[in-house]
Design a protein around this motif. Structure first.
Motif, PDB file in Angstrom:
ATOM      1  N   SER A 123      44.182  60.077  41.708  1.00 16.81           N
ATOM      2  CA  SER A 123      45.494  59.489  41.483  1.00 16.81           C
ATOM      3  C   SER A 123      46.059  60.029  40.176  1.00 16.81           C
ATOM      4  O   SER A 123      45.319  60.499  39.300  1.00 16.81           O
ATOM      5  N   LEU A 124      47.373  59.965  40.026  1.00 14.01           N
ATOM      6  CA  LEU A 124      47.994  60.399  38.780  1.00 14.01           C
ATOM      7  C   LEU A 124      47.894  59.335  37.694  1.00 14.01           C
ATOM      8  O   LEU A 124      48.235  59.600  36.541  1.00 14.01           O
ATOM      9  N   LEU A 125      47.452  58.133  38.057  1.00 19.03           N
ATOM     10  CA  LEU A 125      47.329  57.032  37.115  1.00 19.03           C
ATOM     11  C   LEU A 125      45.867  56.655  36.926  1.00 19.03           C
ATOM     12  O   LEU A 125      45.107  56.587  37.893  1.00 19.03           O
ATOM     13  N   ASP A 126      45.473  56.384  35.691  1.00 22.21           N
ATOM     14  CA  ASP A 126      44.137  55.878  35.421  1.00 22.21           C
ATOM     15  C   ASP A 126      44.161  55.124  34.102  1.00 22.21           C
ATOM     16  O   ASP A 126      45.216  54.927  33.492  1.00 22.21           O
ATOM     17  N   GLN A 127      42.987  54.679  33.664  1.00 24.50           N
ATOM     18  CA  GLN A 127      42.828  53.926  32.430  1.00 24.50           C
ATOM     19  C   GLN A 127      43.749  52.702  32.377  1.00 24.50           C
ATOM     20  O   GLN A 127      44.440  52.451  31.377  1.00 24.50           O
ATOM     21  N   PHE A 128      43.753  51.933  33.455  1.00 21.20           N
ATOM     22  CA  PHE A 128      44.571  50.726  33.521  1.00 21.20           C
ATOM     23  C   PHE A 128      43.988  49.620  32.647  1.00 21.20           C
ATOM     24  O   PHE A 128      42.773  49.408  32.603  1.00 21.20           O
ATOM     25  N   SER A 129      44.866  48.912  31.984  1.00 22.18           N
ATOM     26  CA  SER A 129      44.489  47.621  31.430  1.00 22.18           C
ATOM     27  C   SER A 129      44.887  46.555  32.456  1.00 22.18           C
ATOM     28  O   SER A 129      45.437  46.866  33.510  1.00 22.18           O
ATOM     29  N   GLN A 130      44.578  45.297  32.142  1.00 21.45           N
ATOM     30  CA  GLN A 130      45.012  44.237  33.047  1.00 21.45           C
ATOM     31  C   GLN A 130      46.535  44.154  33.048  1.00 21.45           C
ATOM     32  O   GLN A 130      47.179  44.189  32.000  1.00 21.45           O
TER      33      GLN A 130
END
Length: 690
Positions: free
Chosen positions: A569-576
């Protein structure tokens, strides 16, 4: 080789790269050599600046003097066509035919073996049909990693002749070329045949000079197309270049590969464009991979997000998103304005949503009216274009569902299929209990009911409630399966407890929404996808009976989302992620008479209040290796300018089968994007059940 009579005027069409391809070729395209195996090249005809004299070869004299001494300059004609049919092309002459086309197997073999040693990635054998060379000499060219393009011949035979007869044995790196005149097979051109058709392509057979017409003039056009692909995408393999030319050819004759035209007519513009599947590459190194580029998201639905949870942040990264690239099946990169690909799930009132809320044709049957009562409702609605005549009068292709209700001794159970039971919860359910309206017509309903039961009604839902004195409790389940249309799949549970009095209701909600591959309603398997999102909701809602006909309602919910990242995915390292929504409204019954109802509401739909992630976009490609370069940026999902909605409706039941209704709305900062103009809408309609 085939010639018209010198006193005939031939139609001349110079092969020029269309202007729209200049961006693709551009400054970064590399100069590419083509070896021309023919009668040599005359600098006065072709232009000395594009001839690679340092590698020229005369197979007769074993010298570098490869001058074209043919009276009508056959080799030079082929070379000129090659130079005009591509860009950044140089020509290396390999003379294997004399002034009268004399040659021998030994001379031809020597020329082919010499061509195999050159740096040129493309070899044009433009008189391949005159004298058969030894197969090992032909194979030496393709075994050295080159594309060998060969004339099919001009004997009107059912298949290629001479050296081109070996095309099927060259491991996918050989091409046999037939000729076209006026868009149809040249009468003298050899055809593709059955066994060699998969390796056969056609091109214009008319030369701009000296009146030549034949497959020897079509062959350099195909060679130039192959060289242009190498120039623009140097990392392509010879087999990939051949596959691209065949895949993107214009189909002629019988559909598909046929024994006359083979793969069809050469189309360089299509060959330079993206071919096959398209995806946005993702950086494996950002998701635990081994570096380089991996899979990625399809570009058909780059993002589909409820309430702008991601869209607001994405629009603020417009400059970065506009630099994004995508790759085709061959790993070739092309620019992609990802901003214009964002497809935001829009919950604002629309003509479609208004009719969706009114157009269900429901048939209800009361099974019993004792202490234990049951009601079953069936409904259907067209799936396709709302205003399609075929949909209105056809009974096929209709989405069907049902709702089954049981009531007994203060307990109620509702079971639905493709039925939205979210309004069985929250303030909207209190409205029905008070009798203020048979059903509210607000379009922004999640703040008055719940977002915990998912973002669509495509699936199975269950709601159960029981009451003991003033205490009313409800339990809801939803299994959503809307993969085909929106890529959504989720399971959810909601518990609601509250105080139920004659003049007021207060309820508290706790729920969990478990999305498989989605992020707050965002599409699965897309560029901004995740593996799973688990959201836990709390909510407070209530209703107050101002009069027997007027009810004040309100709702607030807050969500806490934990996200499992998806590889590629192009998104990672999510916080809540934290979201909230709230609203207040007034519902009035008996407006005008007992058949009229009115409502007005102010709300702020789902907003993202906290959350962050990293966005890693593909932005460049190494032309030598094909490797993708990435740029990363940090994202904050906090909505800066929250969406606000003011709406009102009026509904009047003219009869049990006929309603008129009106709805007005004003939306500030639609989808949380402050650069959008405020949205105003007015809908007026009439519904009649036939």
């Amino acid at each position: 080789m085939f010639s018209t009579h010198s006193n005939l005027k031939s139609a001349v069409t110079r092969s020029v790269i269309p202007a729209c391809l200049s961006f693709l070729l551009g400054q970064s395209a590399l100069a590419v050599d083509i070896a021309i195996l023919d009668t040599g090249l005359d600098p006065a005809v072709v232009g000395s600046s594009i001839i690679n004299q340092g590698e020229a070869f005369n197979a007769f004299a074993n010298s570098t003097d490869a001058f074209d001494d043919n009276a009508r300059k056959h080799g030079s004609s082929a070379g000129l066509i090659a130079s005009q049919s591509g860009q950044n092309i140089r020509l290396t002459p390999v003379k294997i035919f004399g002034s009268n086309f004399e040659t021998s197997t030994a001379v031809s073999n020597a020329g082919l073996r010499y061509a195999a040693t050159l740096s040129a990635p493309v070899v044009v054998h433009s008189i391949a049909s005159i004298n058969a060379s030894d197969f090992d000499a032909i194979q030496a060219v393709t075994s050295s990693g080159k594309v060998l393009v060969m004339q099919a011949g001009n004997a009107a035979l059912p298949g290629p002749t001479g050296d081109a007869a070996f095309v099927a044995m060259l491991d996918g790196r050989g091409i046999a070329v037939g000729g076209l005149v006026g868009g149809e097979i040249f009468s003298a051109s050899n055809r593709a045949g059955n066994s060699r058709a998969p390796f056969f392509i056609t091109a214009d057979a008319v030369s701009p000079i000296f009146g030549w017409v034949g497959t020897s003039m079509a062959t350099p056009r195909v060679g130039a197309a192959a060289a242009t692909l190498f120039s623009r995408f140097p990392f392509l393999s010879p087999n990939q270049v051949v596959d691209i030319l065949f895949m993107t050819a214009d189909d002629l004759g019988a559909p598909g590969i046929d024994p006359t035209y083979g793969n069809g007519r050469l189309n360089l513009q299509a060959a330079l464009a993206a071919a096959g599947s398209a995806e946005i590459p993702a950086d494996d190194s950002t998701s635990g991979g081994g570096g380089g580029s991996g899979g990625g998201g399809g570009i058909g639905a780059a993002a589909l997000v409820v309430g702008g949870a991601i869209a607001f942040t994405m629009y603020n990264k417009e400059e970065e998103l506009q630099k994004t690239i995508f790759v085709d099946s061959f790993g070739r990169a092309y620019p992609l304005d990802l901003v214009n690909r964002l497809n935001v799930r829009d919950s604002r009132p629309s003509v479609l949503s208004m009719f969706e809320s009114h157009r269900r044709d429901t048939t209800s049957t009361t099974l019993s009216k004792t202490e234990f009562s049951q009601t079953v409702g069936f409904f259907g609605q067209p799936d396709d274009n709302l205003f399609s005549i075929d949909d209105v009068f056809s009974s096929t292709e209709r989405q069907v569902g049902f709702m089954h209700n049981w009531q007994y001794d203060g307990k109620a159970l509702a079971l639905g299929l493709n039925a939205d039971l979210r309004e069985e919860f929250g303030a909207l359910s209190w409205v029905d209990d008070y009798g203020a309206a048979t059903r509210s017509r607000f379009q922004t309903t999640e703040v008055f009911s719940t977002p915990a039961l998912g973002f669509t009604s495509e699936g199975s839902t269950l709601a159960y409630q029981w009451q003991e004195g003033a205490n009313l409790q409800k339990l809801g389940f939803a299994v959503i399966d809307d993969q085909e249309e929106n890529g959504l799949q989720s399971n959810s549970i909601l518990y609601e407890t509250g105080v139920h009095k004659n003049t007021y209701q207060v309820g508290f909600q706790v729920g969990a929404l478990m999305e498989d591959g989605s992020l707050l309603g965002g599409a699965s398997d897309a560029a901004f996808s995740v593996d799973a999102t688990n959201t836990y909701y709390v909510g407070l809602n209530g209703a107050y009976r101002l009069t027997s006909d007027v009810t004040l309602i309100g709702g607030y919910h807050r969500g806490f989302s934990n996200i499992d990242e998806r590889r590629n995915s192009l998104l990672d390292q999510f916080s809540q992620l934290q979201t909230e929504g709230y609203g207040v409204g007034l519902v009035v019954a008996n407006v005008g008479n007992e058949r009229g109802s009115f409502g007005i509401a102010y709300s702020s739909p789902m907003q993202t209040t906290h959350g962050s992630a990293r966005l890693t976009l593909p932005t460049s490609q190494n032309l030598q290796t094909g490797a993708i370069g990435f740029e990363s940026t940090d994202l904050s999902f906090r909505d800066g300018d929250k969406e606000k909605v003011m709406e009102a409706y009026y509904q009047y039941a003219m009869s049990p089968d006929s309603d008129i209704f009106a709805h007005v709305s004003y939306t500030k900062n639609p989808l949380n994007t402050p650069d959008q103009e405020s949205d105003r809408a007015v809908f007026v309609g009439w519904k009649h059940r036939f």
